[in-house]
Design a protein around this motif. Structure first.
Motif, PDB file in Angstrom:
ATOM      1  N   LEU A 346     -76.937 -14.210 -89.527  1.00 21.99           N
ATOM      2  CA  LEU A 346     -77.705 -13.230 -90.295  1.00 21.99           C
ATOM      3  C   LEU A 346     -78.767 -13.902 -91.160  1.00 21.99           C
ATOM      4  CD1 LEU A 346     -75.012 -10.631 -91.466  1.00 21.99           C
ATOM      5  CD2 LEU A 346     -76.818 -10.307 -89.769  1.00 21.99           C
ATOM      6  N   LEU A 347     -78.428 -15.065 -91.724  1.00 19.17           N
ATOM      7  CA  LEU A 347     -79.403 -15.783 -92.540  1.00 19.17           C
ATOM      8  C   LEU A 347     -80.558 -16.317 -91.703  1.00 19.17           C
ATOM      9  CD1 LEU A 347     -77.052 -17.772 -94.966  1.00 19.17           C
ATOM     10  CD2 LEU A 347     -78.655 -15.953 -95.591  1.00 19.17           C
ATOM     11  N   LEU A 348     -80.319 -16.529 -90.411  1.00 15.43           N
ATOM     12  CA  LEU A 348     -81.360 -17.056 -89.532  1.00 15.43           C
ATOM     13  C   LEU A 348     -82.253 -15.965 -88.951  1.00 15.43           C
ATOM     14  CD1 LEU A 348     -79.317 -19.774 -87.604  1.00 15.43           C
ATOM     15  CD2 LEU A 348     -81.219 -20.195 -89.182  1.00 15.43           C
ATOM     16  N   THR A 349     -81.793 -14.718 -88.987  1.00 15.31           N
ATOM     17  CA  THR A 349     -82.574 -13.635 -88.390  1.00 15.31           C
ATOM     18  C   THR A 349     -83.756 -13.271 -89.295  1.00 15.31           C
ATOM     19  OG1 THR A 349     -81.258 -11.897 -89.445  1.00 15.31           O
ATOM     20  CG2 THR A 349     -80.523 -12.704 -87.276  1.00 15.31           C
ATOM     21  N   SER A 350     -84.647 -12.475 -88.752  1.00 18.81           N
ATOM     22  CA  SER A 350     -85.799 -11.993 -89.520  1.00 18.81           C
ATOM     23  C   SER A 350     -85.515 -10.639 -90.168  1.00 18.81           C
ATOM     24  CB  SER A 350     -87.024 -11.872 -88.600  1.00 18.81           C
ATOM     25  OG  SER A 350     -86.740 -11.013 -87.501  1.00 18.81           O
ATOM     26  N   TRP A 351     -84.246 -10.250 -90.198  1.00 16.74           N
ATOM     27  CA  TRP A 351     -83.852  -8.961 -90.750  1.00 16.74           C
ATOM     28  C   TRP A 351     -84.110  -8.932 -92.256  1.00 16.74           C
ATOM     29  CZ3 TRP A 351     -78.293  -7.341 -92.263  1.00 16.74           C
ATOM     30  CH2 TRP A 351     -78.271  -5.973 -92.568  1.00 16.74           C
ATOM     31  N   HIS A 352     -84.921  -8.004 -92.725  1.00 16.22           N
ATOM     32  CA  HIS A 352     -85.196  -7.840 -94.140  1.00 16.22           C
ATOM     33  C   HIS A 352     -84.693  -6.459 -94.558  1.00 16.22           C
ATOM     34  CE1 HIS A 352     -87.985 -11.149 -93.292  1.00 16.22           C
ATOM     35  NE2 HIS A 352     -87.905 -11.420 -94.581  1.00 16.22           N
ATOM     36  N   SER A 353     -83.590  -6.463 -95.256  1.00 17.03           N
ATOM     37  CA  SER A 353     -82.982  -5.209 -95.676  1.00 17.03           C
ATOM     38  C   SER A 353     -82.197  -5.447 -96.959  1.00 17.03           C
ATOM     39  CB  SER A 353     -82.055  -4.672 -94.586  1.00 17.03           C
ATOM     40  OG  SER A 353     -81.276  -3.590 -95.061  1.00 17.03           O
ATOM     41  N   ALA A 354     -82.047  -4.395 -97.734  1.00 19.80           N
ATOM     42  CA  ALA A 354     -81.249  -4.496 -98.958  1.00 19.80           C
ATOM     43  C   ALA A 354     -79.780  -4.759 -98.654  1.00 19.80           C
ATOM     44  CB  ALA A 354     -81.390  -3.208 -99.765  1.00 19.80           C
ATOM     45  N   ALA A 355     -79.377  -4.474 -97.409  1.00 25.12           N
ATOM     46  CA  ALA A 355     -77.980  -4.679 -97.027  1.00 25.12           C
ATOM     47  C   ALA A 355     -77.690  -6.128 -96.644  1.00 25.12           C
ATOM     48  CB  ALA A 355     -77.622  -3.767 -95.856  1.00 25.12           C
ATOM     49  N   LEU A 356     -78.713  -6.957 -96.451  1.00 27.17           N
ATOM     50  CA  LEU A 356     -78.502  -8.324 -95.983  1.00 27.17           C
ATOM     51  C   LEU A 356     -77.585  -9.141 -96.894  1.00 27.17           C
ATOM     52  CD1 LEU A 356     -79.124 -10.657 -94.036  1.00 27.17           C
ATOM     53  CD2 LEU A 356     -81.149 -11.149 -95.426  1.00 27.17           C
ATOM     54  N   PRO A 357     -77.842  -9.207 -98.208  1.00 27.53           N
ATOM     55  CA  PRO A 357     -76.946 -10.023 -99.047  1.00 27.53           C
ATOM     56  C   PRO A 357     -75.510  -9.519 -99.041  1.00 27.53           C
ATOM     57  CG  PRO A 357     -78.417  -8.704-100.405  1.00 27.53           C
ATOM     58  CD  PRO A 357     -78.919  -8.595 -98.999  1.00 27.53           C
ATOM     59  N   TYR A 358     -75.324  -8.200 -98.992  1.00 29.78           N
ATOM     60  CA  TYR A 358     -73.963  -7.648 -98.972  1.00 29.78           C
ATOM     61  C   TYR A 358     -73.235  -8.045 -97.686  1.00 29.78           C
ATOM     62  CZ  TYR A 358     -75.825  -4.789-102.773  1.00 29.78           C
ATOM     63  OH  TYR A 358     -76.414  -4.368-103.939  1.00 29.78           O
ATOM     64  N   ALA A 359     -73.951  -7.990 -96.565  1.00 31.17           N
ATOM     65  CA  ALA A 359     -73.335  -8.349 -95.290  1.00 31.17           C
ATOM     66  C   ALA A 359     -72.985  -9.829 -95.247  1.00 31.17           C
ATOM     67  CB  ALA A 359     -74.283  -7.990 -94.135  1.00 31.17           C
ATOM     68  N   VAL A 360     -73.916 -10.679 -95.686  1.00 30.23           N
ATOM     69  CA  VAL A 360     -73.671 -12.129 -95.659  1.00 30.23           C
ATOM     70  C   VAL A 360     -72.518 -12.498 -96.577  1.00 30.23           C
ATOM     71  CG1 VAL A 360     -74.644 -14.378 -96.273  1.00 30.23           C
ATOM     72  CG2 VAL A 360     -76.032 -12.732 -94.998  1.00 30.23           C
ATOM     73  N   LEU A 361     -72.508 -11.975 -97.792  1.00 32.09           N
ATOM     74  CA  LEU A 361     -71.453 -12.329 -98.749  1.00 32.09           C
ATOM     75  C   LEU A 361     -70.108 -11.739 -98.350  1.00 32.09           C
ATOM     76  CD1 LEU A 361     -73.460 -11.950-102.081  1.00 32.09           C
ATOM     77  CD2 LEU A 361     -72.833 -14.051-100.894  1.00 32.09           C
ATOM     78  N   ALA A 362     -70.101 -10.565 -97.719  1.00 33.06           N
ATOM     79  CA  ALA A 362     -68.836  -9.999 -97.235  1.00 33.06           C
ATOM     80  C   ALA A 362     -68.245 -10.866 -96.128  1.00 33.06           C
ATOM     81  CB  ALA A 362     -69.056  -8.579 -96.733  1.00 33.06           C
ATOM     82  N   LEU A 363     -69.089 -11.324 -95.198  1.00 31.64           N
ATOM     83  CA  LEU A 363     -68.617 -12.219 -94.134  1.00 31.64           C
ATOM     84  C   LEU A 363     -68.168 -13.554 -94.711  1.00 31.64           C
ATOM     85  CD1 LEU A 363     -71.353 -11.468 -91.448  1.00 31.64           C
ATOM     86  CD2 LEU A 363     -68.915 -10.959 -91.236  1.00 31.64           C
ATOM     87  N   HIS A 364     -68.888 -14.025 -95.708  1.00 29.55           N
ATOM     88  CA  HIS A 364     -68.534 -15.293 -96.350  1.00 29.55           C
ATOM     89  C   HIS A 364     -67.168 -15.207 -97.026  1.00 29.55           C
ATOM     90  CE1 HIS A 364     -69.650 -18.759 -99.227  1.00 29.55           C
ATOM     91  NE2 HIS A 364     -69.576 -19.264 -98.014  1.00 29.55           N
ATOM     92  N   GLY A 365     -66.923 -14.118 -97.751  1.00 30.08           N
ATOM     93  CA  GLY A 365     -65.615 -13.919 -98.373  1.00 30.08           C
ATOM     94  C   GLY A 365     -64.515 -13.695 -97.358  1.00 30.08           C
ATOM     95  N   GLY A 366     -64.835 -12.982 -96.257  1.00 28.70           N
ATOM     96  CA  GLY A 366     -63.855 -12.798 -95.201  1.00 28.70           C
ATOM     97  C   GLY A 366     -63.458 -14.115 -94.556  1.00 28.70           C
ATOM     98  N   PHE A 367     -64.407 -15.028 -94.438  1.00 36.66           N
ATOM     99  CA  PHE A 367     -64.106 -16.365 -93.915  1.00 36.66           C
ATOM    100  C   PHE A 367     -63.047 -17.055 -94.764  1.00 36.66           C
ATOM    101  CE2 PHE A 367     -65.341 -20.776 -95.107  1.00 36.66           C
ATOM    102  CZ  PHE A 367     -64.784 -21.438 -94.022  1.00 36.66           C
ATOM    103  N   TYR A 368     -63.220 -17.042 -96.069  1.00 36.60           N
ATOM    104  CA  TYR A 368     -62.242 -17.701 -96.936  1.00 36.60           C
ATOM    105  C   TYR A 368     -60.890 -16.990 -96.909  1.00 36.60           C
ATOM    106  CZ  TYR A 368     -65.457 -21.088 -98.906  1.00 36.60           C
ATOM    107  OH  TYR A 368     -66.317 -22.146 -99.066  1.00 36.60           O
ATOM    108  N   ALA A 369     -60.899 -15.674 -96.880  1.00 36.24           N
ATOM    109  CA  ALA A 369     -59.640 -14.922 -96.851  1.00 36.24           C
ATOM    110  C   ALA A 369     -58.837 -15.227 -95.594  1.00 36.24           C
ATOM    111  CB  ALA A 369     -59.927 -13.427 -96.939  1.00 36.24           C
ATOM    112  N   ALA A 370     -59.528 -15.504 -94.490  1.00 37.10           N
ATOM    113  CA  ALA A 370     -58.853 -15.747 -93.214  1.00 37.10           C
ATOM    114  C   ALA A 370     -58.510 -17.203 -92.986  1.00 37.10           C
ATOM    115  CB  ALA A 370     -59.743 -15.253 -92.067  1.00 37.10           C
ATOM    116  N   THR A 371     -58.961 -18.105 -93.859  1.00 40.73           N
ATOM    117  CA  THR A 371     -58.766 -19.535 -93.575  1.00 40.73           C
ATOM    118  C   THR A 371     -58.061 -20.297 -94.682  1.00 40.73           C
ATOM    119  OG1 THR A 371     -60.984 -20.036 -94.448  1.00 40.73           O
ATOM    120  CG2 THR A 371     -60.791 -19.620 -92.078  1.00 40.73           C
ATOM    121  N   ASP A 372     -58.366 -20.022 -95.930  1.00 42.56           N
ATOM    122  CA  ASP A 372     -57.899 -20.873 -97.019  1.00 42.56           C
ATOM    123  C   ASP A 372     -56.370 -20.932 -97.101  1.00 42.56           C
ATOM    124  OD1 ASP A 372     -58.049 -22.557 -99.176  1.00 42.56           O
ATOM    125  OD2 ASP A 372     -58.321 -20.972-100.643  1.00 42.56           O
TER     126      ASP A 372
END
Length: 462
Positions: A346-372
């Motif tokens: 998502l950070l590499l795409t050209s998508w410009h939307s107000a939802a971008l930070p929410y999507a990236v941070l939600a996936l980032h937090g999901g990564f830690y929840a599933a691994t740590d």
């Protein structure tokens, strides 16, 4: 707050037709040991302190002190990877004392607390690096003994849930820390100095909670017919007389015995996979800096970016821990890295939307929840109790060293090629490492039902 240590045996849970245990009402109420809740409280308070600093540190170093991405990568690598050199020492000291898990962890928490006010005196690369190295030394000392206490206080079939509860409480502190830092930055003139001072006071409170309310470590008695979690996440059930006894007399807590744990196939595979995936895991600080540059986030709002990661981690930690106990810990662990891969994409795409930070941070937090916590639960199944801290430290050390290398490499690539190219290389590397980890993943044996032993007994046998 419940502070008593739970060490009594619990009756075995009846199994369903597919071999999954169905805990009774009593077992469900006692699933999370009081020790886990006490340690969760310590981590909550301590994370308020540490995340206050972590939330402002990237901006303080890059914008305030003018460090280059390479210089920041070096410091970030020290901050996240220096603990690798002392994790084995912390695990060994905790195991060797038999009941020193609490006190070795307390030493680590104390060292980290004392480092917070030293940041007020450091204004150049070398002293800041030394302070961060000392802070990570404290983290390295405490992590393995703390996780060993969680593991030893839980039964194998609820271990994923126990780590999930602890990580959720830990993340509640991570959620509050940036908010406190944000308020302090907005309300004071010398904002950074005030953040470091308040962080020190909160860290001392965390050490006090540990000393007063966390009991010393001990071995949890295992029920005679409880399910034993396999390293890959499956469960096998064996009669009590065919299992290895809980006190492993031959697994003496020596440094040689700790290193010899890597001869165990499952633990070796877990360690190698954690190392491989760590080599392509971009530091949180870089992710937030990338988001800030991509979206043009003002400096005063930067401290709030970690809240998205922490919120997703908090919401998902317990459900994913329970799911890992049910469907397999390694499946959830690899799925978490899939979420991280999606965040990079998502950070590499050209998508410009107000939802971008929410999507990236939600996936980032999901990564830690599933691994740590899931990784520690999976590793605990492959380590004897007498060497639990040392075994978990081996896995943590490999992962920390890999992330140290990744921070250095990412900072260098950013300096030479730019942030987008650096992230593109990291994304490709993560995809390759994920495929390799899928190939090397621990293999769990087939599930055996609790009544299998009774079915195979000769007639007339009691």
């Amino acid at each position: 707050m419940y502070v008593a240590d739970s060490r009594a045996s619990t009756p075995s849970a009846p199994a369903s037709a597919d071999g999954a245990a169905r805990p009774s009402a009593g077992r469900r109420r006692a699933a999370i040991a009081p020790t886990v809740l006490a340690l969760g409280t310590v981590s909550l308070v301590t994370d308020v302190s540490s995340e206050m600093v972590t939330a402002v540190l990237p901006l303080y170093l890059v914008a305030g002190l003018g460090l280059s991405p390479l210089g920041f990568g070096l410091l970030d690598g020290i901050y996240n990877g220096f603990s690798a050199v002392v994790r084995l020492a912390g695990g060994h000291l905790a195991d060797r004392g038999g009941g020193r898990h609490k006190w070795v962890a307390g030493l680590g928490y104390g060292i980290s607390a004392l480092c917070k006010p030293l940041l007020l005196l450091a204004h150049t690369l070398t002293p800041i690096g030394l302070v961060l190295a000392a802070d990570r030394t404290g983290k390295g000392l405490r992590t393995a003994p703390r996780d060993a206490l969680i593991s030893l206080s839980s039964t194998p079939e609820t271990r994923g849930r126990a780590f999930g509860v602890h990580r959720a409480m830990d993340t509640a502190g991570a959620l509050l820390g940036p908010l406190v830092a944000f308020v302090i930055l907005r309300a004071t003139v010398d904002g950074y100095d005030a953040v470091f001072t308040v962080s020190f006071c909160v860290a001392l409170a965390g050490v006090l909670v540990l000393v007063l309310f966390v009991p010393n470590g001990g071995r949890t008695a295992q029920p005679r017919d409880s399910r034993v979690a396999e390293p890959g996440g499956g469960h096998a059930v064996e009669p009590a007389d065919r299992r290895t006894p809980a006190p492993e007399g031959d697994a003496r807590p020596t440094l040689r015995a700790a290193l010899a744990l890597l001869r165990r196939r499952e633990l070796r595979r877990i360690t190698v996979c954690a190392l491989l995936l760590g080599l392509a895991t971009v530091s949180d600080s870089f992710v937030y800096l990338l988001l800030q540059r991509r979206l043009g986030v003002p400096d005063r709002w930067f401290a709030l970016l970690p809240l998205g990661t922490a919120a997703a981690f908090l919401v998902l930690a317990v459900p994913l821990g329970r799911l890992a106990d049910r469907v397999g810990r390694w499946r959830i662990f690899l799925a978490g890295h899939g979420a991280l891969l999606a965040a990079y994409a998502l950070l590499l795409t050209s998508w410009h939307s107000a939802a971008l930070p929410y999507a990236v941070l939600a996936l980032h937090g999901g990564f830690y929840a599933a691994t740590d916590g899931v990784l520690m639960a999976a590793a605990s199944d492959s380590v004897p109790e007498a060497l639990r801290s040392s075994g978990l430290a081996l896995v943590q050390t490999g992962q920390a060293l890999a992330r140290f290398v990744c921070s250095l490499g990412f900072g260098a690539l950013w300096t030479v090629w730019g942030d987008r190219s650096a992230l593109l290389v990291s994304t490709a590397a993560l995809a390759v490492c994920a495929v390799s980890a899928l190939t090397l993943r621990p293999q769990a044996p087939a599930v055996r039902h609790p009544d299998a032993a009774a079915t195979n007994r000769p007639e007339g046998t009691a």
